[in-house]
Enzyme design. Structure first.
Site, PDB file in Angstrom:
ATOM      1  N   GLY A 128     -14.642   0.770   4.057  1.00  0.00           N
ATOM      2  CA  GLY A 128     -13.697   0.094   4.395  1.00  0.00           C
ATOM      3  C   GLY A 128     -12.513   0.493   5.523  1.00  0.00           C
ATOM      4  O   GLY A 128     -11.490   1.854   5.433  1.00  0.00           O
ATOM      5  N   GLY A 139      -9.496  -0.242   6.903  1.00  0.00           N
ATOM      6  CA  GLY A 139      -7.943  -0.845   6.494  1.00  0.00           C
ATOM      7  C   GLY A 139      -7.408   0.885   7.374  1.00  0.00           C
ATOM      8  O   GLY A 139      -7.595   1.548   8.171  1.00  0.00           O
ATOM      9  N   PHE A 140      -5.797   0.056   6.774  1.00  0.00           N
ATOM     10  CA  PHE A 140      -5.008   1.423   7.219  1.00  0.00           C
ATOM     11  C   PHE A 140      -5.475   3.298   6.481  1.00  0.00           C
ATOM     12  O   PHE A 140      -5.185   3.977   7.373  1.00  0.00           O
ATOM     13  CB  PHE A 140      -3.660   1.522   6.819  1.00  0.00           C
ATOM     14  CG  PHE A 140      -3.110   0.148   7.551  1.00  0.00           C
ATOM     15  CD1 PHE A 140      -2.889   0.407   8.080  1.00  0.00           C
ATOM     16  CD2 PHE A 140      -2.785  -0.939   6.986  1.00  0.00           C
ATOM     17  CE1 PHE A 140      -1.986  -0.758   9.488  1.00  0.00           C
ATOM     18  CE2 PHE A 140      -2.622  -2.173   7.345  1.00  0.00           C
ATOM     19  CZ  PHE A 140      -1.884  -2.120   8.944  1.00  0.00           C
ATOM     20  N   GLY A 141      -5.209   2.881   5.567  1.00  0.00           N
ATOM     21  CA  GLY A 141      -6.662   4.287   4.393  1.00  0.00           C
ATOM     22  C   GLY A 141      -7.363   4.640   4.957  1.00  0.00           C
ATOM     23  O   GLY A 141      -7.314   6.153   5.814  1.00  0.00           O
ATOM     24  N   VAL A 161     -20.501  -3.509   0.220  1.00  0.00           N
ATOM     25  CA  VAL A 161     -20.907  -2.878  -0.424  1.00  0.00           C
ATOM     26  C   VAL A 161     -20.739  -3.445  -1.338  1.00  0.00           C
ATOM     27  O   VAL A 161     -19.765  -4.507  -1.606  1.00  0.00           O
ATOM     28  CB  VAL A 161     -19.878  -1.955  -0.720  1.00  0.00           C
ATOM     29  CG1 VAL A 161     -20.206  -0.878  -1.495  1.00  0.00           C
ATOM     30  CG2 VAL A 161     -20.445  -0.371   1.223  1.00  0.00           C
ATOM     31  N   GLU A 200       8.711 -14.072   5.085  1.00  0.00           N
ATOM     32  CA  GLU A 200       8.136 -13.743   6.541  1.00  0.00           C
ATOM     33  C   GLU A 200       8.087 -15.472   7.028  1.00  0.00           C
ATOM     34  O   GLU A 200       7.952 -16.083   7.725  1.00  0.00           O
ATOM     35  CB  GLU A 200       8.080 -13.154   6.654  1.00  0.00           C
ATOM     36  CG  GLU A 200       8.870 -11.604   6.370  1.00  0.00           C
ATOM     37  CD  GLU A 200       7.572 -10.503   6.764  1.00  0.00           C
ATOM     38  OE1 GLU A 200       8.168  -9.591   6.637  1.00  0.00           O
ATOM     39  OE2 GLU A 200       6.410 -10.291   6.430  1.00  0.00           O
ATOM     40  N   ASP A 221      -4.447  -0.178  -1.744  1.00  0.00           N
ATOM     41  CA  ASP A 221      -4.337  -0.719  -2.125  1.00  0.00           C
ATOM     42  C   ASP A 221      -5.636  -0.855  -3.350  1.00  0.00           C
ATOM     43  O   ASP A 221      -5.271  -1.673  -4.014  1.00  0.00           O
ATOM     44  CB  ASP A 221      -3.921  -1.773  -1.457  1.00  0.00           C
ATOM     45  CG  ASP A 221      -2.991  -2.623  -1.107  1.00  0.00           C
ATOM     46  OD1 ASP A 221      -2.295  -1.748  -1.229  1.00  0.00           O
ATOM     47  OD2 ASP A 221      -3.139  -3.541   0.246  1.00  0.00           O
TER      48      ASP A 221
HETATM   49  C1  FAD Z   1      -0.047 -10.919   4.087  1.00  0.00           C
HETATM   50  C2  FAD Z   1       0.223  -9.336   4.127  1.00  0.00           C
HETATM   51  C3  FAD Z   1       1.155  -8.671   4.383  1.00  0.00           C
HETATM   52  C4  FAD Z   1       1.916  -7.271   4.928  1.00  0.00           C
HETATM   53  N1  FAD Z   1       2.637  -6.739   5.280  1.00  0.00           N
HETATM   54  C5  FAD Z   1       3.071  -5.340   5.217  1.00  0.00           C
HETATM   55  C6  FAD Z   1       3.748  -5.167   5.708  1.00  0.00           C
HETATM   56  O1  FAD Z   1       4.910  -5.418   5.740  1.00  0.00           O
HETATM   57  N2  FAD Z   1       4.319  -3.149   5.331  1.00  0.00           N
HETATM   58  C7  FAD Z   1       2.991  -2.506   5.124  1.00  0.00           C
HETATM   59  O2  FAD Z   1       4.077  -1.720   4.866  1.00  0.00           O
HETATM   60  N3  FAD Z   1       2.318  -3.625   4.066  1.00  0.00           N
HETATM   61  C8  FAD Z   1       1.777  -4.962   4.543  1.00  0.00           C
HETATM   62  N4  FAD Z   1       1.336  -5.128   3.561  1.00  0.00           N
HETATM   63  C9  FAD Z   1       0.200  -4.210   3.054  1.00  0.00           C
HETATM   64  C10 FAD Z   1      -0.752  -3.339   3.623  1.00  0.00           C
HETATM   65  O3  FAD Z   1      -1.003  -4.213   4.887  1.00  0.00           O
HETATM   66  C11 FAD Z   1      -1.285  -2.705   2.738  1.00  0.00           C
HETATM   67  O4  FAD Z   1      -1.363  -1.763   1.880  1.00  0.00           O
HETATM   68  C12 FAD Z   1      -2.542  -2.119   3.418  1.00  0.00           C
HETATM   69  O5  FAD Z   1      -3.089  -2.534   4.211  1.00  0.00           O
HETATM   70  C13 FAD Z   1      -3.189  -1.679   2.332  1.00  0.00           C
HETATM   71  O6  FAD Z   1      -4.904   0.160   3.497  1.00  0.00           O
HETATM   72  P1  FAD Z   1      -6.278  -0.124   2.648  1.00  0.00           P
HETATM   73  O7  FAD Z   1      -6.335   0.840   3.520  1.00  0.00           O
HETATM   74  O8  FAD Z   1      -5.837   0.272   1.177  1.00  0.00           O
HETATM   75  O9  FAD Z   1      -6.449  -2.060   2.437  1.00  0.00           O
HETATM   76  P2  FAD Z   1      -6.888  -2.672   4.104  1.00  0.00           P
HETATM   77  O10 FAD Z   1      -5.657  -2.115   4.689  1.00  0.00           O
HETATM   78  O11 FAD Z   1      -6.768  -3.524   3.040  1.00  0.00           O
HETATM   79  O12 FAD Z   1      -8.102  -2.341   4.484  1.00  0.00           O
HETATM   80  C14 FAD Z   1      -9.182  -2.474   3.662  1.00  0.00           C
HETATM   81  C15 FAD Z   1     -10.608  -2.535   4.152  1.00  0.00           C
HETATM   82  O13 FAD Z   1     -11.594  -2.327   3.399  1.00  0.00           O
HETATM   83  C16 FAD Z   1     -12.573  -3.326   3.704  1.00  0.00           C
HETATM   84  N5  FAD Z   1     -13.819  -4.269   2.848  1.00  0.00           N
HETATM   85  C17 FAD Z   1     -13.018  -4.759   1.506  1.00  0.00           C
HETATM   86  N6  FAD Z   1     -14.116  -4.921   0.853  1.00  0.00           N
HETATM   87  C18 FAD Z   1     -15.454  -4.576   0.899  1.00  0.00           C
HETATM   88  C19 FAD Z   1     -16.539  -4.024   0.917  1.00  0.00           C
HETATM   89  N7  FAD Z   1     -17.476  -4.676  -0.448  1.00  0.00           N
HETATM   90  N8  FAD Z   1     -17.903  -3.388   2.004  1.00  0.00           N
HETATM   91  C20 FAD Z   1     -16.911  -3.257   2.579  1.00  0.00           C
HETATM   92  N9  FAD Z   1     -16.278  -2.835   3.314  1.00  0.00           N
HETATM   93  C21 FAD Z   1     -15.098  -3.213   2.408  1.00  0.00           C
HETATM   94  C22 FAD Z   1     -12.478  -4.879   4.508  1.00  0.00           C
HETATM   95  O14 FAD Z   1     -12.842  -5.240   4.711  1.00  0.00           O
HETATM   96  C23 FAD Z   1     -10.943  -3.881   4.779  1.00  0.00           C
HETATM   97  O15 FAD Z   1     -11.068  -3.627   6.743  1.00  0.00           O
HETATM   98  C24 FAD Z   1       0.877  -6.138   3.724  1.00  0.00           C
HETATM   99  C25 FAD Z   1      -0.127  -7.226   3.681  1.00  0.00           C
HETATM  100  C26 FAD Z   1      -0.545  -8.794   3.840  1.00  0.00           C
HETATM  101  C27 FAD Z   1      -2.062  -8.583   3.152  1.00  0.00           C
END
Ligand code: FAD
Length: 421
Positions: A12, A14-16, A80, A172, A301
């Site tokens: 992943g 994403g942010f984390g 995955v 929003e 998340d």
């Molecule tokens: C519409 C929307 C608006 C938001 N607005 C805000 C905001 O204004 N402020 C704020 O702080 N937070 C906001 N959030 C929440 C924030 O985006 C999440 O809390 C944050 O992205 C969590 O980070 P993460 O690294 O856990 O997951 P994510 O950033 O979601 O990253 C997960 C990654 O894992 C990858 N992945 C998933 N499943 C698999 C798999 N099976 N195999 C390989 N890769 C995989 C995905 O492709 C993705 O790149 C918002 C979320 C959404 C949906």
């Protein structure tokens, strides 16, 4: 890269996951970053793609490019589907497997329909770029179809847009859609007046922005109503279909329904066979490891992370980033021979939401801001967190243009049914 080095596999970007990888820089490890998409997505601005304010490439960047200078990182595009805990391997959907010494799962969440997955085709949620462009298409097509519709009731249903869920995303979306209808599209149609469009925000609780202080919820509701949004509180949605939505004893004919209520974690808990909360988030130890496997971390998340008082850490980008930095520090300590568990301490910086292009609500706890001051602060914060100078410039220019003229340039209907065949 030295194959003997400690191998950290991150699932992943994403942010984390990305913040973790950044914080691991300089350590004697080799890192494999796996993501099923080739891009990192700035989800907080996704609603702006869905509502024609920004283009997709302004809020997403190829992961491979972001990590190009990190010779210690190998990027893999892969989905995955499981974890072999005993064999310490990550399993991909193409049948391949990747061995790890340390594994970090940061696979995020998706929207959830509270047991009504059958509603998804009628009320799409917003999580990916595909979701955003599909929602954009549906909104713009509703106006196009209304222009051709001669039956007044059907035309009004086409001009009614319902948003389910009064959290920041719902607020929003509602604020921007009403501006799109009443301002941006105004004067471009001949048979309809786009100012007749109704935007209805439906929230089951007794106030929108429930995580904010009550006076900010009140402010946001009034600001939305001033823009022309109908805010419906205290009644849960009980039916959604192609014609409309039912909440409480009200049936609202609406051809565009958007879902901004509820999230479900990625299937990380299933892959691990680990305990999860009701939203499917892995119940991690205080140090973010999986019970029984100190070499597996789950962050962001897809993890149920707790604060010292037991309240869950919210599913927001700063929480995922802080968790990523925490795990990087733990890996650093372990490599230095210190294997003591290090509990994660979340620091909450505040909650932000915009209401259209001139107002916002910001709750820092110690100070609360509303109006245009809050809007500018919100804008500056988001520009700051975007990646790369070019994107910051492009988004700033797009916003200034919208602010000054009311015009939104990303109004393209793409990938529709008519494109097929
Ligand atoms: C519409 C929307 C608006 C938001 N607005 C805000 C905001 O204004 N402020 C704020 O702080 N937070 C906001 N959030 C929440 C924030 O985006 C999440 O809390 C944050 O992205 C969590 O980070 P993460 O690294 O856990 O997951 P994510 O950033 O979601 O990253 C997960 C990654 O894992 C990858 N992945 C998933 N499943 C698999 C798999 N099976 N195999 C390989 N890769 C995989 C995905 O492709 C993705 O790149 C918002 C979320 C959404 C949906």
């Amino acid at each position: 890269m030295d194959a003997a080095r400690h191998h950290v596999v991150v699932v992943g970007a994403g942010f984390g996951g990305l913040e973790l990888t950044r914080a691991l820089g300089g350590l004697p490890v080799r890192i494999t970053m796996i993501d099923k998409r080739n891009h990192h997505l700035f989800q907080p601005l996704l609603y702006q793609v869905a509502t024609t304010s920004l283009a997709t490439s302004e809020i997403a960047w190829p992961i491979r490019h972001l990590l190009r200078k990190r010779k210690d990182v190998t990027t893999i595009l892969g989905n995955v589907t499981g974890i072999d805990r005993a064999g310490k391997r990550v399993l991909l959907d193409d049948g391949s497997a990747i061995a790890y010494d340390t594994l970090v799962l940061a696979t995020g969440a998706r929207h959830a329909y509270f047991g009504h997955d059958e509603w998804e085709p009628f009320a799409p949620g917003l999580k990916t770029l595909e979701d955003a462009t599909m929602i954009r298409r549906r909104i713009l097509l509703a106006f196009e179809q209304a222009e051709k519709e001669t039956d007044p009731a059907r035309r009004q249903a086409l001009l009614t847009l319902a948003i389910v869920g009064g959290g920041p995303t719902g607020v929003e979306l509602a604020g921007t859609i009403v501006e799109l209808a009443h301002e941006t599209l105004r004067g471009e149609f001949r048979n309809i007046d786009t100012r007749q469009a109704r935007v209805v925000l439906i929230e089951a609780g007794d106030r929108i922005l429930a995580n904010f202080a009550p006076e900010l919820s009140d402010y946001a509701r009034k600001a939305l109503e001033r823009l022309g949004v109908s805010v419906e509180l205290g009644r849960a949605v009980t039916r959604v279909d192609t014609e409309g939505v039912v909440f409480g004893d009200t049936y609202l004919p609406a051809r565009t329904i958007l879902w901004a209520a509820g999230v479900a974690a990625s299937p990380a808990a299933e892959w691990l066979g680990a305990s999860a909360d009701r939203a499917g988030r892995v119940l991690v130890e205080p140090d973010l490891t999986v019970p029984g496997n100190a070499e597996i971390f789950v962050i962001g998340d897809t993890a149920h992370m707790s604060r010292p008082d037991g309240r869950p850490v919210p599913g927001v980008a700063p929480a995922a980033k802080q968790a990523g930095r925490h795990v990087a520090a733990t890996i650093r300590a372990r490599l230095a021979g210190d294997s003591r568990p290090r509990p994660f301490r979340y620091r909450h910086d505040g909650d932000l939401a915009t209401i259209g292009k001139r107002a916002a609500a910001i709750d820092f706890g110690w100070i609360r801001l509303t109006g245009w001051v809050a809007w500018w602060l919100w804008g500056i914060a988001h520009i700051y967190f975007l990646i790369g100078f070019r994107n910051r410039l492009a988004v700033s220019l797009s916003w200034l243009w919208i602010y000054a003229t009311g015009q939104r340039s990303a109004r393209l209907i793409t990938q529709g049914e008519s494109d097929k065949g």
